[in-house]
Scaffold this motif. Structure first.
Motif, short mmCIF file in Angstrom:
data_model
loop_
_atom_site.label_atom_id
_atom_site.label_comp_id
_atom_site.label_asym_id
_atom_site.label_seq_id
_atom_site.Cartn_x
_atom_site.Cartn_y
_atom_site.Cartn_z
N GLY A 178 -19.08 1.59 76.91
CA GLY A 178 -18.89 1.40 78.43
C GLY A 178 -18.32 -0.09 78.59
N GLN A 179 -19.14 -0.90 77.90
CA GLN A 179 -18.92 -2.45 78.00
C GLN A 179 -17.34 -2.64 77.59
N ARG A 180 -16.93 -1.73 76.58
CA ARG A 180 -15.43 -2.02 76.52
C ARG A 180 -14.53 -1.70 77.52
N ASP A 219 -15.23 15.40 70.40
CA ASP A 219 -14.88 15.14 68.94
C ASP A 219 -14.75 13.98 68.56
N ASN A 220 -14.51 12.90 69.38
CA ASN A 220 -14.41 11.40 68.75
C ASN A 220 -14.62 10.67 70.05
N GLU A 221 -14.82 9.49 69.71
CA GLU A 221 -14.97 8.18 70.72
C GLU A 221 -14.04 8.14 71.97
N ALA A 222 -12.74 8.30 71.53
CA ALA A 222 -11.67 8.55 72.84
C ALA A 222 -12.36 9.53 73.62
N ARG A 252 -35.03 12.34 81.27
CA ARG A 252 -35.43 11.36 80.21
C ARG A 252 -34.00 10.91 79.77
N LEU A 253 -34.22 9.39 79.44
CA LEU A 253 -33.05 8.78 78.76
C LEU A 253 -33.25 8.96 77.20
N VAL A 254 -32.17 8.89 76.39
CA VAL A 254 -32.42 8.94 74.94
C VAL A 254 -33.30 7.82 74.41
N ARG A 255 -34.03 7.98 73.42
CA ARG A 255 -34.87 6.93 72.95
C ARG A 255 -34.35 6.18 71.73
N ASP A 256 -33.45 6.92 71.01
CA ASP A 256 -32.90 6.57 69.93
C ASP A 256 -31.90 4.99 70.10
N SER A 257 -32.09 4.20 69.45
CA SER A 257 -31.48 2.92 69.92
C SER A 257 -30.09 2.94 69.54
N ASN A 258 -29.70 3.52 68.51
CA ASN A 258 -28.17 3.78 67.75
C ASN A 258 -27.41 4.31 68.96
N ILE A 259 -28.06 5.52 69.66
CA ILE A 259 -27.23 6.33 70.39
C ILE A 259 -27.24 5.18 71.90
N ARG A 260 -28.04 4.75 72.31
CA ARG A 260 -28.44 3.99 73.28
C ARG A 260 -27.13 3.01 73.18
N ASP A 261 -27.28 2.22 72.31
CA ASP A 261 -26.28 1.15 72.02
C ASP A 261 -24.97 1.61 72.00
N TYR A 262 -24.72 2.59 71.46
CA TYR A 262 -23.40 3.15 71.36
C TYR A 262 -22.51 3.38 72.72
N VAL A 263 -23.33 4.13 73.28
CA VAL A 263 -22.81 4.33 74.83
C VAL A 263 -22.74 3.17 75.47
N ARG A 314 -18.64 11.18 64.39
CA ARG A 314 -19.86 12.00 63.98
C ARG A 314 -20.97 11.19 63.42
N SER A 315 -20.70 10.29 62.38
CA SER A 315 -21.70 9.34 61.84
C SER A 315 -22.24 8.60 62.94
N ARG A 316 -21.73 8.07 63.95
CA ARG A 316 -22.25 7.21 65.04
C ARG A 316 -23.49 7.97 65.98
N ILE A 317 -23.09 9.26 66.12
CA ILE A 317 -23.94 10.24 66.80
C ILE A 317 -24.81 11.18 66.07
N GLN A 318 -24.85 10.47 64.86
CA GLN A 318 -25.87 11.59 63.68
C GLN A 318 -27.04 11.95 64.36
N ALA A 319 -27.63 10.99 65.00
CA ALA A 319 -29.15 11.10 65.44
C ALA A 319 -29.37 12.09 66.43
N LEU A 320 -28.17 12.81 66.93
CA LEU A 320 -28.25 13.84 67.94
C LEU A 320 -28.11 15.28 67.16
N ARG A 321 -27.82 15.33 66.14
CA ARG A 321 -27.50 16.64 65.25
C ARG A 321 -28.88 16.94 64.86
#
Ligand code: ZN
Length: 283
Positions: free
Chosen positions: A96-98, A141-144, A81-92, A276-283
Motif C-alpha cells: 500500500g505504501q508503495r 497469485d502474485n503481488e501485482a 479481527r485484524l491479522v496478528r502475524d507481523s510479516n503479513i501485516r507489514d507486507y500488506v 507464496r513465500s511472503r504469505i506463507q503464514a496464511l497457508r
C-alpha cells in the motif's frame, strides 16, 4: 442667575440618570436574549449541548482522516479481527505504501490492514483506511494482483466515494440537521457503509480507472488487474466488493480498453513463488 444654574444642574443630573437607566436596560435585554438558546438556530443548541457536528459537503482532509480513524477503531474492535502475524501485516502495508505516493491523492496518511476472514473481500472507508481479507490474499497469485485490489481501494479514497456515500445516506435517512451531521452518528454510519453497502456503478468504474493508473505508475504490471478480476469471475460466486452492478464483465472490458496489450505484462510483482513465500503464514 443662581436659580438658573441650579435648575440647569438638576436637569443635567436627571438626564444622566435617565441615560444610565436606559443603557442598563439595553444591557439587560442583550443578556437575556443571548442567554436563551433559540430553537431557530440548531447549531447554537448543539454547541450548548457539547455535540460535535461535521459538514460532509465541506469536509477537510484533517476531519476526514479523523473520521476514518474513528470508523477504523470501531471496525477493528467490533466488526472484525485484524491479522496478528507481523510479516503479513507489514507486507500488506508495504504494498500500500508503495502505491500511495503515485495515487491521485498522495497527501494524506494511509493505513493498509489485513483482515482475518475466509471471504474474498476488500474495502476502504475514508481518510486513508484500506482493508483486504486473508481470503483475498490467498486467492491472488502474485503481488501485482493484490496490489491491483489495493490500488482500486485507494481509488475509492482518492475520489472521496465514502464521504459522498455517507452524505447521501445521511440525507436520505433524515440524519442531517441544518448544522450538519452529529459525529457519533457519522461514525456508526461509516461502519455500516464500509461493510454492508456496495458503491454505485459509476464509483466502481472510477475506482478501477484510478487503481489501474496507480498500479501502473508504481511499476506493477497493469494486466494483473484484469487477471485478478477474471479469476474472481471464474470462481463462480462474485464477492461482495465486486457487487452485482456494474457487472464484472463490464469492468473487465473497460479496463482492457485502457491497457495496451503489448505492455500488459510489463512490470513488477509477477513472481508467483516469491508471493507464496511472503504469505506463507496464511497457508
Ligand atoms: Zn470498489
Amino acid at each position: 442667575m443662581m436659580l438658573q444654574t441650579l435648575l440647569g444642574s438638576i436637569d443635567r443630573l436627571r438626564r444622566r440618570w435617565l441615560y444610565g437607566l436606559v443603557s442598563a436596560l439595553v444591557a439587560l435585554s442583550l443578556i437575556l436574549s443571548t442567554a436563551q438558546p433559540s430553537p431557530a438556530i440548531p447549531w447554537l443548541d448543539l454547541i450548548l449541548r457539547g455535540v460535535q457536528v461535521i459538514q460532509l459537503s465541506n469536509l477537510g482532509d484533517r476531519q476526514e482522516v479523523e473520521l476514518g480513524r474513528r470508523i477504523n477503531d470501531q471496525l477493528t474492535s467490533q466488526e472484525f479481527r485484524l491479522v496478528r502475524d507481523s510479516n503479513i501485516r507489514d507486507y500488506v502495508d508495504q504494498i500500500g505504501q508503495r502505491l500511495a505516493p503515485s495515487s491521485s491523492r498522495p497527501n494524506i496518511p494511509y493505513v493498509f490492514q489485513a483482515v482475518e476472514s475466509e471471504q474474498v473481500n476488500a474495502f476502504a472507508t475514508m481518510g486513508g483506511y484500506v482493508y483486504v481479507t486473508t481470503g483475498l490474499m490467498r486467492l491472488a497469485d502474485n503481488e501485482a494482483e493484490l496490489a491491483s485490489v489495493i490500488g482500486h481501494e485507494i481509488g475509492h479514497i482518492a475520489a472521496r466515494h465514502a464521504v459522498e456515500q455517507m452524505r447521501e445516506a445521511a440525507i436520505a435517512s433524515g440524519l442531517v440537521t441544518a448544522a450538519g451531521l452529529d459525529r457519533n452518528t457519522a461514525v456508526n454510519l461509516g461502519v455500516e457503509l464500509a461493510i454492508r453497502r456496495p458503491h454505485s456503478r459509476q464509483a466502481e468504474l472510477e475506482a478501477d480507472q484510478l487503481g489501474l493508473a496507480n498500479i501502473t505508475s508504481a511499476g506493477y504490471a497493469p494486466g494483473a488487474m484484469v487477471d485478478f478480476m477474471q479469476k474472481l469471475v471464474g470462481q463462480g460466486s462474485v464477492p461482495t466488493f465486486l457487487s452485482t452492478h456494474p457487472a464484472t464483465s463490464d469492468r473487465i472490458a473497460a479496463l482492457q480498453r485502457q491497457i495496451n496489450p503489448a505492455t500488459a505484462d510489463q512490470g513488477i510483482g509477477q513472481d508467483d513463488a516469491a508471493y507464496r513465500s511472503r504469505i506463507q503464514a496464511l497457508r
